[in-house]
Design a protein around this motif. Sequence first.
Motif, PDB file in Angstrom:
ATOM      1  N   GLN A   1       0.868  -1.185   0.000  1.00 42.95           N
ATOM      2  CA  GLN A   1       0.000   0.000   0.000  1.00 42.95           C
ATOM      3  C   GLN A   1       0.901   1.231   0.000  1.00 42.95           C
ATOM      4  OE1 GLN A   1      -3.524   0.181   2.594  1.00 42.95           O
ATOM      5  NE2 GLN A   1      -2.853   2.216   3.254  1.00 42.95           N
ATOM      6  N   ASP A   2       0.937   1.932  -1.127  1.00 46.21           N
ATOM      7  CA  ASP A   2       1.838   3.066  -1.282  1.00 46.21           C
ATOM      8  C   ASP A   2       1.091   4.360  -0.996  1.00 46.21           C
ATOM      9  OD1 ASP A   2       3.795   4.858  -1.940  1.00 46.21           O
ATOM     10  OD2 ASP A   2       3.636   4.560  -4.106  1.00 46.21           O
ATOM     11  N   ASP A   3       1.364   4.954   0.168  1.00 45.98           N
ATOM     12  CA  ASP A   3       0.790   6.248   0.520  1.00 45.98           C
ATOM     13  C   ASP A   3       1.841   7.359   0.496  1.00 45.98           C
ATOM     14  OD1 ASP A   3      -1.710   5.114   0.929  1.00 45.98           O
ATOM     15  OD2 ASP A   3      -1.311   4.698   3.041  1.00 45.98           O
ATOM     16  N   HIS A   4       3.087   7.021   0.143  1.00 45.78           N
ATOM     17  CA  HIS A   4       4.185   7.976   0.256  1.00 45.78           C
ATOM     18  C   HIS A   4       4.958   8.185  -1.043  1.00 45.78           C
ATOM     19  CE1 HIS A   4       3.515   6.552   4.383  1.00 45.78           C
ATOM     20  NE2 HIS A   4       4.026   7.693   4.789  1.00 45.78           N
ATOM     21  N   GLY A   5       4.664   7.387  -2.057  1.00 46.35           N
ATOM     22  CA  GLY A   5       5.479   7.461  -3.259  1.00 46.35           C
ATOM     23  C   GLY A   5       6.869   6.911  -3.056  1.00 46.35           C
ATOM     24  N   ILE A   6       7.004   5.976  -2.124  1.00 49.27           N
ATOM     25  CA  ILE A   6       8.297   5.347  -1.827  1.00 49.27           C
ATOM     26  C   ILE A   6       8.189   3.878  -2.221  1.00 49.27           C
ATOM     27  CG2 ILE A   6       9.953   4.750  -0.027  1.00 49.27           C
ATOM     28  CD1 ILE A   6       9.012   7.200   1.531  1.00 49.27           C
ATOM     29  N   LEU A   7       9.030   3.437  -3.122  1.00 43.18           N
ATOM     30  CA  LEU A   7       8.946   2.079  -3.636  1.00 43.18           C
ATOM     31  C   LEU A   7       9.614   1.086  -2.693  1.00 43.18           C
ATOM     32  CD1 LEU A   7       9.799   2.724  -7.399  1.00 43.18           C
ATOM     33  CD2 LEU A   7       7.537   2.494  -6.343  1.00 43.18           C
ATOM     34  N   LEU A   8       9.143  -0.162  -2.747  1.00 45.49           N
ATOM     35  CA  LEU A   8       9.837  -1.226  -2.032  1.00 45.49           C
ATOM     36  C   LEU A   8      11.268  -1.319  -2.559  1.00 45.49           C
ATOM     37  CD1 LEU A   8       7.131  -4.046  -1.888  1.00 45.49           C
ATOM     38  CD2 LEU A   8       7.694  -2.336  -0.148  1.00 45.49           C
ATOM     39  N   GLY A   9      12.173  -1.602  -1.665  1.00 46.76           N
ATOM     40  CA  GLY A   9      13.590  -1.630  -2.005  1.00 46.76           C
ATOM     41  C   GLY A   9      14.302  -0.316  -1.767  1.00 46.76           C
ATOM     42  N   SER A  10      13.534   0.741  -1.444  1.00 46.15           N
ATOM     43  CA  SER A  10      14.134   2.046  -1.177  1.00 46.15           C
ATOM     44  C   SER A  10      14.803   2.061   0.187  1.00 46.15           C
ATOM     45  CB  SER A  10      13.068   3.143  -1.226  1.00 46.15           C
ATOM     46  OG  SER A  10      12.443   3.196  -2.489  1.00 46.15           O
ATOM     47  N   ARG A  11      15.826   2.911   0.315  1.00 46.49           N
ATOM     48  CA  ARG A  11      16.458   3.137   1.611  1.00 46.49           C
ATOM     49  C   ARG A  11      15.622   4.167   2.350  1.00 46.49           C
ATOM     50  NH1 ARG A  11      20.005  -0.258   4.034  1.00 46.49           N
ATOM     51  NH2 ARG A  11      20.987   0.827   5.789  1.00 46.49           N
ATOM     52  N   VAL A  12      15.139   3.828   3.546  1.00 45.80           N
ATOM     53  CA  VAL A  12      14.200   4.685   4.265  1.00 45.80           C
ATOM     54  C   VAL A  12      14.571   4.746   5.744  1.00 45.80           C
ATOM     55  CG1 VAL A  12      12.299   4.132   2.681  1.00 45.80           C
ATOM     56  CG2 VAL A  12      12.608   2.776   4.780  1.00 45.80           C
ATOM     57  N   THR A  13      13.907   5.651   6.450  1.00 49.46           N
ATOM     58  CA  THR A  13      13.938   5.683   7.908  1.00 49.46           C
ATOM     59  C   THR A  13      12.514   5.601   8.428  1.00 49.46           C
ATOM     60  OG1 THR A  13      13.817   8.099   8.048  1.00 49.46           O
ATOM     61  CG2 THR A  13      16.013   7.095   7.981  1.00 49.46           C
ATOM     62  N   ILE A  14      12.361   5.000   9.599  1.00 49.89           N
ATOM     63  CA  ILE A  14      11.077   4.954  10.303  1.00 49.89           C
ATOM     64  C   ILE A  14      11.315   5.492  11.708  1.00 49.89           C
ATOM     65  CG2 ILE A  14       9.258   3.495  11.234  1.00 49.89           C
ATOM     66  CD1 ILE A  14       9.605   1.683   8.841  1.00 49.89           C
ATOM     67  N   THR A  15      10.482   6.458  12.089  1.00 48.99           N
ATOM     68  CA  THR A  15      10.645   7.159  13.357  1.00 48.99           C
ATOM     69  C   THR A  15       9.296   7.266  14.049  1.00 48.99           C
ATOM     70  OG1 THR A  15      12.325   8.515  12.259  1.00 48.99           O
ATOM     71  CG2 THR A  15      11.581   9.260  14.410  1.00 48.99           C
ATOM     72  N   PRO A  16       9.243   7.075  15.367  1.00 50.47           N
ATOM     73  CA  PRO A  16       7.975   7.335  16.068  1.00 50.47           C
ATOM     74  C   PRO A  16       7.510   8.767  15.864  1.00 50.47           C
ATOM     75  CG  PRO A  16       9.500   6.134  17.483  1.00 50.47           C
ATOM     76  CD  PRO A  16      10.284   6.549  16.272  1.00 50.47           C
ATOM     77  N   GLU A  17       6.195   8.956  15.781  1.00 52.00           N
ATOM     78  CA  GLU A  17       5.624  10.292  15.588  1.00 52.00           C
ATOM     79  C   GLU A  17       5.978  11.248  16.709  1.00 52.00           C
ATOM     80  OE1 GLU A  17       1.382  10.111  15.430  1.00 52.00           O
ATOM     81  OE2 GLU A  17       1.377   9.403  13.352  1.00 52.00           O
ATOM     82  N   SER A  18       5.962  10.740  17.933  1.00 52.71           N
ATOM     83  CA  SER A  18       6.101  11.647  19.073  1.00 52.71           C
ATOM     84  C   SER A  18       7.215  11.171  19.986  1.00 52.71           C
ATOM     85  CB  SER A  18       4.766  11.773  19.820  1.00 52.71           C
ATOM     86  OG  SER A  18       4.261  10.489  20.149  1.00 52.71           O
ATOM     87  N   PHE A  19       6.911  10.260  20.887  1.00 52.62           N
ATOM     88  CA  PHE A  19       7.880   9.859  21.897  1.00 52.62           C
ATOM     89  C   PHE A  19       8.932   8.943  21.305  1.00 52.62           C
ATOM     90  CE2 PHE A  19       9.114   7.089  25.515  1.00 52.62           C
ATOM     91  CZ  PHE A  19       9.671   8.066  26.320  1.00 52.62           C
ATOM     92  N   GLY A  20      10.202   9.329  21.447  1.00 47.57           N
ATOM     93  CA  GLY A  20      11.291   8.533  20.924  1.00 47.57           C
ATOM     94  C   GLY A  20      11.653   8.984  19.530  1.00 47.57           C
ATOM     95  N   ALA A  21      12.631   9.866  19.434  1.00 48.12           N
ATOM     96  CA  ALA A  21      12.959  10.468  18.135  1.00 48.12           C
ATOM     97  C   ALA A  21      13.969   9.665  17.337  1.00 48.12           C
ATOM     98  CB  ALA A  21      13.510  11.880  18.366  1.00 48.12           C
ATOM     99  N   GLU A  22      14.446   8.550  17.883  1.00 45.27           N
ATOM    100  CA  GLU A  22      15.475   7.779  17.196  1.00 45.27           C
ATOM    101  C   GLU A  22      14.892   7.097  15.957  1.00 45.27           C
ATOM    102  OE1 GLU A  22      16.411   8.302  21.432  1.00 45.27           O
ATOM    103  OE2 GLU A  22      14.704   7.400  20.383  1.00 45.27           O
ATOM    104  N   ALA A  23      15.596   7.220  14.846  1.00 43.17           N
ATOM    105  CA  ALA A  23      15.157   6.612  13.593  1.00 43.17           C
ATOM    106  C   ALA A  23      15.827   5.264  13.393  1.00 43.17           C
ATOM    107  CB  ALA A  23      15.490   7.531  12.418  1.00 43.17           C
ATOM    108  N   THR A  24      15.105   4.349  12.770  1.00 48.64           N
ATOM    109  CA  THR A  24      15.671   3.090  12.302  1.00 48.64           C
ATOM    110  C   THR A  24      15.777   3.180  10.784  1.00 48.64           C
ATOM    111  OG1 THR A  24      14.770   1.791  14.131  1.00 48.64           O
ATOM    112  CG2 THR A  24      15.340   0.604  12.121  1.00 48.64           C
ATOM    113  N   GLU A  25      16.959   2.918  10.258  1.00 45.27           N
ATOM    114  CA  GLU A  25      17.184   3.013   8.815  1.00 45.27           C
ATOM    115  C   GLU A  25      17.389   1.627   8.227  1.00 45.27           C
ATOM    116  OE1 GLU A  25      20.402   4.923   5.626  1.00 45.27           O
ATOM    117  OE2 GLU A  25      20.124   5.862   7.590  1.00 45.27           O
TER     118      GLU A  25
END
Length: 317
Positions: A253-277
């Motif tokens: 389900q593409d809601d961001h225009g980011i394709l599978l296989g892309s290098r990305v980060t995922i970060t909590p919206e609020s508490f905990g600002a550390e990103a996982t890449e």
Amino acid sequence: MTPDLILHHYLSSPFSEKIRRVLAFKKVPAQSVFVPSISPKPDVVALTGGYRRTPFLQRGADIYCDSALICDVLEHVQPEPPLFPPALRGCSRVFAQWADTTLFWTAMSYALQPRGAAQLFGGDAQLAQAFKDDRKAMRVNMTQLRPADATSALRSYLRRIASMVEEHDFLFGAEPCVADFSTYHPLWFMRAQVPVMADILAVTPAIGEWMERMQGLGQPRLERFSAEDAITVAGRSEPQPPGSNLLVDSAFQDDHGILLGSRVTITPESFGAEATEGELIAATRTHYSLRREDPRAGTVHVHFPRIGYVLRPAAAK
């Protein structure tokens, strides 16, 4: 049953207690790895890549972050008794999300006033300050309620919750659902970890009775395991491909225009600002999954719920 689940948690963590209660309810055994309550957390980061909220669940080289997603995993592992009864599937999730956010942060702002913090840390001012500094750094995108405002709001929330459990054994009927576990853990924290602040519960005795029923659902079957052994398990395991792990939905389900296989980060919206890449390998209607490499843990897949997390392209290096 799936005995190879590993719960990474610590004893005074409210969200860990939520998952411990769910494990007891479903009678699912797990290995138990205790993690530090504050940074540094090198063993945690080896598995999650940056995410350091507690708890998280491990199965081999698959890492499941956030208690909401862990509940989905445990429902798949052991469907009965259900966390999401068909007639309550929508309202139980919405209520649980409110309890895990609004109720939780209100309860924490109330409970961790100076008297509560002093009791939690046994009067150790240095430890209390370290915890305060750690959580302040994690709260960069949040506004914290003042104690007086938290007290007023919590009293109203408790009255509303009490009106529900006066009518039924549990929030929505004769059996507990995910909403009960999400509502229970911040109130458990007050009663079990900072009882000096628990007098606020006395004016709603129905809540105390409901909490006893929740406690009566049983005790989790947890076997001590070391963090080093958990990392070794990950390193010796192959992560499961999308759709064949414990998250069964796999349609992109593409809601961001980011394709599978892309290098990305995922970060909590609020508490905990550390990103996982990592490499985006799944983006379904319910969750994201990243493939990442770690010198100690090897190739791991790290999974996050969609709700509450921000997906972005990784910055070019």
